[in-house]
Design a protein around this motif. Structure first.
Motif, short mmCIF file in Angstrom:
data_model
loop_
_atom_site.label_atom_id
_atom_site.label_comp_id
_atom_site.label_asym_id
_atom_site.label_seq_id
_atom_site.Cartn_x
_atom_site.Cartn_y
_atom_site.Cartn_z
N CYS A 17 -19.56 -1.07 16.27
CA CYS A 17 -19.45 0.21 15.58
C CYS A 17 -20.40 1.22 16.23
CB CYS A 17 -19.82 0.05 14.10
SG CYS A 17 -18.91 -1.26 13.23
N SER A 18 -20.46 2.39 15.66
CA SER A 18 -21.39 3.42 16.13
C SER A 18 -22.83 2.98 15.84
CB SER A 18 -21.11 4.75 15.45
OG SER A 18 -19.85 5.27 15.83
N GLY A 19 -23.74 3.36 16.73
CA GLY A 19 -25.12 2.94 16.62
C GLY A 19 -25.82 3.32 15.32
N GLN A 109 -26.19 -2.46 32.55
CA GLN A 109 -26.60 -1.32 31.74
C GLN A 109 -28.12 -1.20 31.61
OE1 GLN A 109 -24.83 -1.39 27.88
NE2 GLN A 109 -26.10 0.22 27.03
N PHE A 110 -28.82 -2.33 31.60
CA PHE A 110 -30.26 -2.34 31.37
C PHE A 110 -31.01 -2.60 32.68
CE2 PHE A 110 -27.96 -4.06 27.72
CZ PHE A 110 -28.21 -3.06 26.79
N PRO A 138 -37.65 0.43 22.00
CA PRO A 138 -37.22 0.87 23.34
C PRO A 138 -37.96 0.18 24.48
CG PRO A 138 -38.83 2.39 22.47
CD PRO A 138 -38.74 1.25 21.49
N SER A 139 -38.08 -1.15 24.44
CA SER A 139 -38.84 -1.84 25.47
C SER A 139 -38.06 -1.99 26.77
CB SER A 139 -39.27 -3.22 24.97
OG SER A 139 -38.15 -4.03 24.70
N VAL A 140 -36.76 -1.71 26.75
CA VAL A 140 -35.97 -1.81 27.97
C VAL A 140 -35.35 -0.45 28.28
CG1 VAL A 140 -35.44 -4.23 27.53
CG2 VAL A 140 -33.82 -2.48 26.80
N GLY A 141 -35.00 -0.28 29.53
CA GLY A 141 -34.40 0.98 29.95
C GLY A 141 -32.90 0.98 29.78
N GLY A 142 -32.34 2.15 29.56
CA GLY A 142 -30.89 2.30 29.48
C GLY A 142 -30.34 1.90 28.12
N GLY A 143 -29.27 2.57 27.74
CA GLY A 143 -28.55 2.18 26.54
C GLY A 143 -29.09 2.72 25.24
N HIS A 144 -30.22 3.46 25.28
CA HIS A 144 -30.81 3.90 24.02
C HIS A 144 -29.96 4.97 23.33
CE1 HIS A 144 -34.15 1.45 25.02
NE2 HIS A 144 -34.52 2.18 26.05
N TRP A 145 -29.16 5.68 24.07
CA TRP A 145 -28.36 6.73 23.45
C TRP A 145 -27.38 6.17 22.42
CZ3 TRP A 145 -23.09 6.42 23.90
CH2 TRP A 145 -22.61 5.56 24.89
N ASN A 148 -28.19 6.32 18.54
CA ASN A 148 -28.15 7.57 17.78
C ASN A 148 -26.82 8.32 17.87
OD1 ASN A 148 -30.96 7.27 17.14
ND2 ASN A 148 -31.43 7.97 19.21
N ALA A 149 -25.85 7.77 18.56
CA ALA A 149 -24.59 8.50 18.80
C ALA A 149 -23.47 7.99 17.89
CB ALA A 149 -24.18 8.37 20.27
N TRP A 150 -22.92 8.89 17.09
CA TRP A 150 -21.71 8.57 16.33
C TRP A 150 -20.52 8.75 17.26
CZ3 TRP A 150 -21.28 6.45 11.57
CH2 TRP A 150 -22.41 6.47 10.75
N ALA A 151 -19.88 7.67 17.63
CA ALA A 151 -18.77 7.72 18.58
C ALA A 151 -17.45 7.82 17.81
CB ALA A 151 -18.76 6.49 19.48
N GLU A 152 -16.62 8.76 18.22
CA GLU A 152 -15.32 8.93 17.56
C GLU A 152 -14.28 7.96 18.12
OE1 GLU A 152 -14.35 13.02 18.04
OE2 GLU A 152 -15.60 13.67 16.35
N ARG A 153 -14.38 7.67 19.37
CA ARG A 153 -13.43 6.75 20.00
C ARG A 153 -14.06 6.18 21.26
NH1 ARG A 153 -11.25 11.72 19.97
NH2 ARG A 153 -9.68 11.06 18.48
N GLY A 154 -13.36 5.25 21.87
CA GLY A 154 -13.89 4.63 23.09
C GLY A 154 -14.59 3.33 22.77
N TRP A 155 -15.21 2.78 23.80
CA TRP A 155 -15.84 1.46 23.67
C TRP A 155 -17.21 1.60 23.01
CZ3 TRP A 155 -19.72 -1.36 26.78
CH2 TRP A 155 -19.75 -2.72 26.47
N MET A 156 -17.36 1.00 21.84
CA MET A 156 -18.64 1.01 21.14
C MET A 156 -19.37 -0.30 21.39
SD MET A 156 -17.42 2.86 17.62
CE MET A 156 -16.27 4.24 17.70
N GLN A 157 -20.68 -0.30 21.23
CA GLN A 157 -21.47 -1.44 21.66
C GLN A 157 -22.31 -2.10 20.58
OE1 GLN A 157 -23.57 -0.84 25.44
NE2 GLN A 157 -22.70 1.21 25.52
#
Length: 269
Positions: A17-19, A109-110, A138-145, A148-157
């Motif tokens: 789902c969305s983060g 990604q990380f 946030p101990s690792v780089g990448g993927g933090h967005w 906080n992002a409400w995604a309307e469509r596409g691949w969620m993580q």
């Protein structure tokens, strides 16, 4: 939390789902006692000489409570650029050497260089949460967005899990959380829905309830099928009945072949 999306051929279900969903649920509904969110995916982790694909998990500090791990382990991730490895994966990379303080490289990604902060015990083999490397944001780089992002469509993580009060009406709660779609992703609210699945149903009932056979992008994490298990148990029961009947028939037939011997033995004592 399982997300469904209406398509031209029916509903498509996803465990991602969305983060912001998990913390928003916790803040909005008082019957929710705790919320957990995490990202799981296979990534390549290695040193200059060894490496392999590991099931990596990026989560928040309360993941140790969620996975029933020693919460003191999170102190080992207090500094940025630290990760934890499972005992078996640490042996795979470093053999019998002490992995703590060693540097590893993570791809995908990380991507980046990380220091092994510690080692955690292997999770039970019968759990759906097979994790070989763990870090908290946030101990690792990448993927933090994605947090906080409400995604309307596409691949969620992000996977979202909640713990509700024992007296909570889960059916009513599920209907109430649909309003979050209209509030945060109004463009797709009519075609999306959230479903609450009991945690002990994840392994055996995800396929039957939602058509979800495993964790996306993780071919090693596959779920079971309750209907297939019931069918196998029924077949096994029938085989046992047939075998029992055959045993009784064979025993009776062998006894009938020895009736003269039995009669003579009884006569002579």
């Amino acid at each position: 939390v399982v997300r469904s999306t209406k398509t031209t051929v029916g509903n498509n279900f996803s465990v991602r789902c969305s983060g912001p969903l998990a913390p928003t649920l916790l803040e909005t509904y008082p019957e929710i006692e705790a919320a957990y969110r995490l990202i799981r995916r296979p990534v390549h982790i290695g040193t200059e000489t060894t490496g392999d694909t590991a099931q990596f998990c990026l989560a928040e500090a309360n993941v140790f409570e969620f996975l029933n791990l020693d919460e003191s382990l999170k102190d080992l991730l207090a500094e940025p650029g630290r990760i934890l490895l499972s005992e078996s994966f640490a042996r795979k990379l470093f053999g019998v050497a002490n992995p703590v303080g060693q540097m590893v490289q993570m791809a995908h990604q990380f991507q980046g260089d990380y220091m092994v902060g510690g080692v955690f015990p292997d999770l039970p083999t019968n759990t759906t949460f097979q994790i070989e490397a763990l870090a908290i944001s946030p101990s690792v780089g990448g993927g933090h967005w994605v947090w906080n992002a409400w995604a309307e469509r596409g691949w969620m993580q992000v996977e979202a899990y909640i713990r509700v009060r024992l007296d909570a009406d889960v059916v009513q709660l599920e209907s109430r959380i649909q309003s979050l779609l209209s509030q945060y992703v109004p463009k797709v609210a009519d075609n999306n829905a959230y479903h609450l699945q009991p945690f002990d149903h994840v392994y055996l009932h995800s396929l039957g309830d939602f058509g979800v056979a495993g964790l996306p992008a993780s071919p090693l994490i596959r779920y079971g099928d309750a209907e297939r298990l019931k069918t196998s148990a029924l077949v096994a029961f029938i085989l046992i009945l047939v075998a029992s009947a055959n045993y009784v028939n064979l025993t009776t037939a062998r006894a009938s072949l020895r009736y003269r011997e039995v009669g003579v033995r009884k006569t002579v004592g």
